[in-house]
Design a protein around this motif. Structure first.
Motif, PDB file in Angstrom:
ATOM      1  N   ASP A  88       0.894  -1.063  -0.001  1.00  0.00           N
ATOM      2  CA  ASP A  88      -0.022  -0.014  -0.039  1.00  0.00           C
ATOM      3  C   ASP A  88       1.008   1.345  -0.042  1.00  0.00           C
ATOM      4  O   ASP A  88       2.090   1.088   0.572  1.00  0.00           O
ATOM      5  N   VAL A  89       0.259   2.317  -0.491  1.00  0.00           N
ATOM      6  CA  VAL A  89       1.172   3.454  -0.613  1.00  0.00           C
ATOM      7  C   VAL A  89       1.527   4.150   0.732  1.00  0.00           C
ATOM      8  O   VAL A  89       2.487   4.688   0.811  1.00  0.00           O
ATOM      9  N   GLY A  90       0.881   3.518   1.716  1.00  0.00           N
ATOM     10  CA  GLY A  90       1.250   3.871   2.991  1.00  0.00           C
ATOM     11  C   GLY A  90       2.273   3.437   3.632  1.00  0.00           C
ATOM     12  O   GLY A  90       2.770   3.793   4.786  1.00  0.00           O
ATOM     13  N   CYS A  91       2.920   2.221   2.937  1.00  0.00           N
ATOM     14  CA  CYS A  91       3.960   1.844   3.446  1.00  0.00           C
ATOM     15  C   CYS A  91       5.546   2.607   3.238  1.00  0.00           C
ATOM     16  O   CYS A  91       6.500   2.181   3.773  1.00  0.00           O
ATOM     17  N   PHE A  92       5.213   3.573   2.223  1.00  0.00           N
ATOM     18  CA  PHE A  92       6.315   4.264   2.045  1.00  0.00           C
ATOM     19  C   PHE A  92       6.203   5.781   2.142  1.00  0.00           C
ATOM     20  O   PHE A  92       5.476   6.425   2.881  1.00  0.00           O
ATOM     21  N   SER A  93       7.455   6.383   2.164  1.00  0.00           N
ATOM     22  CA  SER A  93       7.670   8.052   2.360  1.00  0.00           C
ATOM     23  C   SER A  93       6.786   8.614   1.559  1.00  0.00           C
ATOM     24  O   SER A  93       6.634   8.150   0.286  1.00  0.00           O
ATOM     25  N   PRO A  94       6.227  10.038   1.628  1.00  0.00           N
ATOM     26  CA  PRO A  94       5.576  10.767   0.888  1.00  0.00           C
ATOM     27  C   PRO A  94       6.354  10.955  -0.319  1.00  0.00           C
ATOM     28  O   PRO A  94       7.441  11.359  -0.329  1.00  0.00           O
ATOM     29  N   GLY A  95       5.668  10.880  -1.476  1.00  0.00           N
ATOM     30  CA  GLY A  95       6.320  11.155  -2.712  1.00  0.00           C
ATOM     31  C   GLY A  95       6.910   9.792  -3.424  1.00  0.00           C
ATOM     32  O   GLY A  95       7.517   9.833  -4.633  1.00  0.00           O
ATOM     33  N   PHE A  96       6.921   8.689  -2.770  1.00  0.00           N
ATOM     34  CA  PHE A  96       7.357   7.497  -3.390  1.00  0.00           C
ATOM     35  C   PHE A  96       6.578   7.219  -4.773  1.00  0.00           C
ATOM     36  O   PHE A  96       5.443   7.451  -4.601  1.00  0.00           O
TER      37      PHE A  96
END
Length: 244
Positions: free
Chosen positions: A98-106
């Motif tokens: 999920d996008v939430g697993c990564f830092s913003p902008g990944f």
């Protein structure tokens, strides 16, 4: 401005050359069969010395490794690029992140053989239609634009099932042009495969992509960049933009 990625970086000297020449992104290949394969420790040593605004892209083939998230965070990667089309393990062995697993902008980039779309207009139209429907659904959700930005970029390469990238060969840009034009209505398109300082202007004139990706076309030998070719490539891209 056209996004420029210099891929197959294996050492700090080449990384600095690409950054100084004006690259937007560096690619690090995590694929043992590639002559540009680089170990995580080396990548970490390089990314620590590279400015924050430069994208650091981990390039993978097939399924992501089990320690993918650990690699992303430990090495300071800001994007992943996955070559699809080779052998993929069963679904229960393939993790979705999920996008939430990564830092913003990944960013999560996908690389696909252009021939898949050139050889079958039906497949191309189905792919574009599905992408358009997915984008419409995602935009309707809270945070939808952020999620679209996370994965809405495709790399079109001249790779094959046997060699997913770094072939030094181009695909047929003229045949691909109508398909790329339709793709651009729903996603960002990056052109890769066989680009070099002498032909990148032609690729841009024919396809007008969001970005370009080069590896072997700016090398002195596999895994080692030629500084003059790197500079010439990026100069050609910027000159082409001014003439457009």
């Amino acid at each position: 401005m056209t996004w420029v990625k210099i891929c197959g970086i294996t050492n700090l000297e080449d990384a600095r050359t690409a950054v100084e020449a004006g690259a937007d992104a560096l690619g690090f290949v995590f694929y043992e069969k590639s002559p540009r394969n680089v170990d995580p420790e080396t990548v970490g040593a390089i990314t620590r010395e590279i400015p924050a605004h430069i994208e650091k892209v981990g390039v993978f083939v097939g399924n992501l490794p089990e320690n993918f998230l650990e690699l992303v965070h430990r090495l300071g990667l800001t994007a992943s690029q996955v070559h699809v089309g080779l052998h993929v393990h069963s679904a229960n062995e393939t993790k979705a992140y999920d996008v939430g697993c990564f830092s913003p902008g990944f960013k999560n980039y996908t690389s696909m053989p252009a021939e898949w779309f050139i050889e079958s207009e039906e497949s191309a139209n189905r792919f574009i239609s599905n992408a358009a429907r997915s984008a419409q659904v995602i935009r309707s959700r809270p945070g939808g634009e952020q999620l679209l930005d996370f994965f809405q970029t495709i790399f079109l390469d001249s790779g094959s099932l046997q060699q997913p990238g770094g072939t030094g060969l181009t695909f047929d840009w003229q045949k691909a042009a109508p398909i790329v034009e339709r793709m651009k209505t729903v996603m960002r398109v990056v052109v890769a495969g066989g680009l070099n300082p002498t032909n990148v202007t032609d690729a841009m004139d024919i396809l007008n992509p969001w970005g370009v990706d080069v590896s072997s076309g700016v090398e002195a030998k596999p895994g080692k960049k030629d500084p003059e070719k790197v500079k010439a490539f990026i100069t050609a891209v910027r000159q082409s933009e001014r003439l457009a």
